[in-house]
Design a protein around this motif. Structure first.
Motif, PDB file in Angstrom:
ATOM      1  N   ALA A  11       0.818  -1.215   0.000  1.00 44.18           N
ATOM      2  CA  ALA A  11       0.000   0.000   0.000  1.00 44.18           C
ATOM      3  C   ALA A  11       0.853   1.266   0.000  1.00 44.18           C
ATOM      4  CB  ALA A  11      -0.927  -0.010   1.209  1.00 44.18           C
ATOM      5  N   GLY A  12       1.954   1.237   0.723  1.00 40.39           N
ATOM      6  CA  GLY A  12       2.847   2.391   0.694  1.00 40.39           C
ATOM      7  C   GLY A  12       2.486   3.507   1.653  1.00 40.39           C
ATOM      8  N   SER A  13       1.816   3.207   2.761  1.00 42.15           N
ATOM      9  CA  SER A  13       1.500   4.294   3.706  1.00 42.15           C
ATOM     10  C   SER A  13       2.763   4.772   4.419  1.00 42.15           C
ATOM     11  CB  SER A  13       0.432   3.852   4.712  1.00 42.15           C
ATOM     12  OG  SER A  13       0.956   2.943   5.645  1.00 42.15           O
ATOM     13  N   ASN A  14       3.712   3.889   4.669  1.00 39.22           N
ATOM     14  CA  ASN A  14       4.981   4.337   5.259  1.00 39.22           C
ATOM     15  C   ASN A  14       5.764   5.195   4.267  1.00 39.22           C
ATOM     16  OD1 ASN A  14       5.519   3.150   8.081  1.00 39.22           O
ATOM     17  ND2 ASN A  14       4.604   1.442   6.950  1.00 39.22           N
ATOM     18  N   LEU A  15       5.766   4.784   2.999  1.00 36.84           N
ATOM     19  CA  LEU A  15       6.385   5.620   1.963  1.00 36.84           C
ATOM     20  C   LEU A  15       5.726   6.991   1.933  1.00 36.84           C
ATOM     21  CD1 LEU A  15       8.100   6.145  -0.598  1.00 36.84           C
ATOM     22  CD2 LEU A  15       6.205   5.135  -1.911  1.00 36.84           C
ATOM     23  N   HIS A 109       9.046  -3.141  10.826  1.00 39.91           N
ATOM     24  CA  HIS A 109       8.329  -4.396  11.038  1.00 39.91           C
ATOM     25  C   HIS A 109       7.213  -4.184  12.070  1.00 39.91           C
ATOM     26  CE1 HIS A 109       7.733  -8.714  11.136  1.00 39.91           C
ATOM     27  NE2 HIS A 109       7.689  -8.635  12.452  1.00 39.91           N
ATOM     28  N   PRO A 110       6.031  -4.751  11.850  1.00 40.38           N
ATOM     29  CA  PRO A 110       4.897  -4.462  12.730  1.00 40.38           C
ATOM     30  C   PRO A 110       4.789  -5.398  13.936  1.00 40.38           C
ATOM     31  CG  PRO A 110       4.113  -5.706  10.869  1.00 40.38           C
ATOM     32  CD  PRO A 110       5.599  -5.531  10.669  1.00 40.38           C
ATOM     33  N   ALA A 111       5.878  -5.550  14.671  1.00 39.70           N
ATOM     34  CA  ALA A 111       5.860  -6.318  15.929  1.00 39.70           C
ATOM     35  C   ALA A 111       7.093  -5.908  16.728  1.00 39.70           C
ATOM     36  CB  ALA A 111       5.877  -7.824  15.663  1.00 39.70           C
ATOM     37  N   LEU A 166      -5.663  -4.233  14.572  1.00 41.99           N
ATOM     38  CA  LEU A 166      -4.386  -4.110  15.285  1.00 41.99           C
ATOM     39  C   LEU A 166      -3.315  -3.544  14.356  1.00 41.99           C
ATOM     40  CD1 LEU A 166      -2.557  -4.437  17.725  1.00 41.99           C
ATOM     41  CD2 LEU A 166      -2.251  -6.849  17.105  1.00 41.99           C
ATOM     42  N   HIS A 167      -3.293  -4.043  13.120  1.00 40.13           N
ATOM     43  CA  HIS A 167      -2.273  -3.554  12.181  1.00 40.13           C
ATOM     44  C   HIS A 167      -2.459  -2.056  11.938  1.00 40.13           C
ATOM     45  CE1 HIS A 167       0.377  -4.714   8.448  1.00 40.13           C
ATOM     46  NE2 HIS A 167       0.910  -3.777   9.188  1.00 40.13           N
ATOM     47  N   GLU A 168      -3.691  -1.620  11.792  1.00 43.76           N
ATOM     48  CA  GLU A 168      -3.935  -0.184  11.569  1.00 43.76           C
ATOM     49  C   GLU A 168      -3.455   0.635  12.759  1.00 43.76           C
ATOM     50  OE1 GLU A 168      -4.488   1.743   9.031  1.00 43.76           O
ATOM     51  OE2 GLU A 168      -4.395  -0.135   7.936  1.00 43.76           O
ATOM     52  N   ILE A 170      -1.112  -0.178  14.876  1.00 45.34           N
ATOM     53  CA  ILE A 170       0.360  -0.209  14.856  1.00 45.34           C
ATOM     54  C   ILE A 170       0.899   0.735  13.784  1.00 45.34           C
ATOM     55  CG2 ILE A 170       2.350  -1.662  14.273  1.00 45.34           C
ATOM     56  CD1 ILE A 170       0.851  -4.002  15.668  1.00 45.34           C
ATOM     57  N   LYS A 171       0.255   0.737  12.619  1.00 44.84           N
ATOM     58  CA  LYS A 171       0.787   1.536  11.502  1.00 44.84           C
ATOM     59  C   LYS A 171       0.783   3.031  11.782  1.00 44.84           C
ATOM     60  CE  LYS A 171       0.234   0.162   7.152  1.00 44.84           C
ATOM     61  NZ  LYS A 171      -0.347  -0.431   5.906  1.00 44.84           N
ATOM     62  N   VAL A 172      -0.159   3.500  12.593  1.00 45.78           N
ATOM     63  CA  VAL A 172      -0.172   4.923  12.962  1.00 45.78           C
ATOM     64  C   VAL A 172       1.122   5.275  13.700  1.00 45.78           C
ATOM     65  CG1 VAL A 172      -1.327   6.673  14.387  1.00 45.78           C
ATOM     66  CG2 VAL A 172      -2.689   5.049  13.038  1.00 45.78           C
ATOM     67  N   VAL A 173       1.497   4.412  14.638  1.00 46.92           N
ATOM     68  CA  VAL A 173       2.716   4.622  15.421  1.00 46.92           C
ATOM     69  C   VAL A 173       3.952   4.375  14.552  1.00 46.92           C
ATOM     70  CG1 VAL A 173       4.023   3.756  17.410  1.00 46.92           C
ATOM     71  CG2 VAL A 173       1.525   4.004  17.546  1.00 46.92           C
ATOM     72  N   GLU A 174       3.877   3.342  13.738  1.00 45.88           N
ATOM     73  CA  GLU A 174       4.998   2.922  12.898  1.00 45.88           C
ATOM     74  C   GLU A 174       5.444   4.027  11.940  1.00 45.88           C
ATOM     75  OE1 GLU A 174       3.919  -0.249  10.209  1.00 45.88           O
ATOM     76  OE2 GLU A 174       5.999  -0.963  10.078  1.00 45.88           O
ATOM     77  N   ARG A 175       4.490   4.684  11.319  1.00 47.23           N
ATOM     78  CA  ARG A 175       4.828   5.741  10.349  1.00 47.23           C
ATOM     79  C   ARG A 175       5.597   6.861  11.036  1.00 47.23           C
ATOM     80  NH1 ARG A 175      -0.425   4.321   8.061  1.00 47.23           N
ATOM     81  NH2 ARG A 175      -1.553   5.731   9.438  1.00 47.23           N
TER      82      ARG A 175
END
Ligand code: GAR
Length: 201
Positions: A11-15, A109-111, A166-168, A170-175
């Motif tokens: 998806a590329g949300s981190n990009l 990585h999401p963990a 859960l992934h969503e 995590i992804k907020v924090v991850e970005r």
């Protein structure tokens, strides 16, 4: 500015978060190229929309993994990166890639590594029943999500979470974590001392 090449599969949300950050010169890093192993990755559209050149190096187009890895290495090298960022890149890089870019390639990585490495970190953490998971940025080595840890942040697991919710979360924090870490690498460098990583910036 410090040159970033971002490797993507999805998806590329981190990009997208990196592309938002690099618009500010004070960030100190610029995404100069995006390389995907999947021609259909939505992340490629995000790169194109931002005017960043892209390349695709798809495993099925090569006779074996080693030649794919060499082609991937060449495709990345064209952009002369200072740092390579794996942002949802779902393949393992090989020996040729690590010869060229080892020590200056990071992965998100999401963990909370070393727990739940691999392609299904979120699903595996949920199945195990942990109450806290999170995300990790690591230096890429020849293991599976086994390299030295650059930064981590915890994210609570809710009782009614499924893999997607859960992934969503995590992804907020991850970005935010990835953007912060990459900026610090660009501005202050990355020092690896055995398993310990010291960030500048
Ligand atoms: C991210 O959560 C990243 O940590 C994960 O894929 C997602 C990509 O999202 N990577 C892995 O699981 C690697 N083992 P994005 O395409 O929206 O940036």
């Amino acid at each position: 500015a410090h040159r970033l090449v971002v490797l993507v599969s999805g998806a590329g949300s981190n990009l997208a978060a990196l592309l938002d950050a690099h618009a500010d010169p004070a960030y100190g890093a610029r995404v100069v190229g995006v390389v995907s192993d999947r021609p259909g990755a939505a992340a490629l559209d995000r790169a194109r929309a931002a005017g960043v050149p892209t390349a695709v190096v798809a495993l099925p187009d090569f006779p074996d993994r080693a030649s794919w890895d060499r082609a991937l290495t060449e495709a990345v090298a064209v952009f002369t990166p200072d740092t390579v960022v794996l942002a949802g890149f779902m393949k393992l890089v090989g020996a040729a890639f690590l010869d060229r870019f080892g020590g200056r390639t990071v992965n998100t990585h999401p963990a909370l590594l070393p727990a739940f490495p691999g392609a299904h970190g979120v699903r595996d953490a949920l199945a195990y029943g942990v109450k806290i998971s999170g995300c990790s940025v690591i230096v890429v080595d020849d293991g599976v999500d086994a390299g030295p840890i650059v930064a981590q942040e915890a994210v609570p697991v809710a009782d009614d979470d499924d893999e997607e919710t859960l992934h969503e979360r995590i992804k907020v924090v991850e970005r935010r974590l990835l953007v912060d870490v990459v900026g610090r690498i660009a501005r202050g460098g990355l020092r690896v001392e055995g398993r310990r990583v010291v960030l500048g910036g």
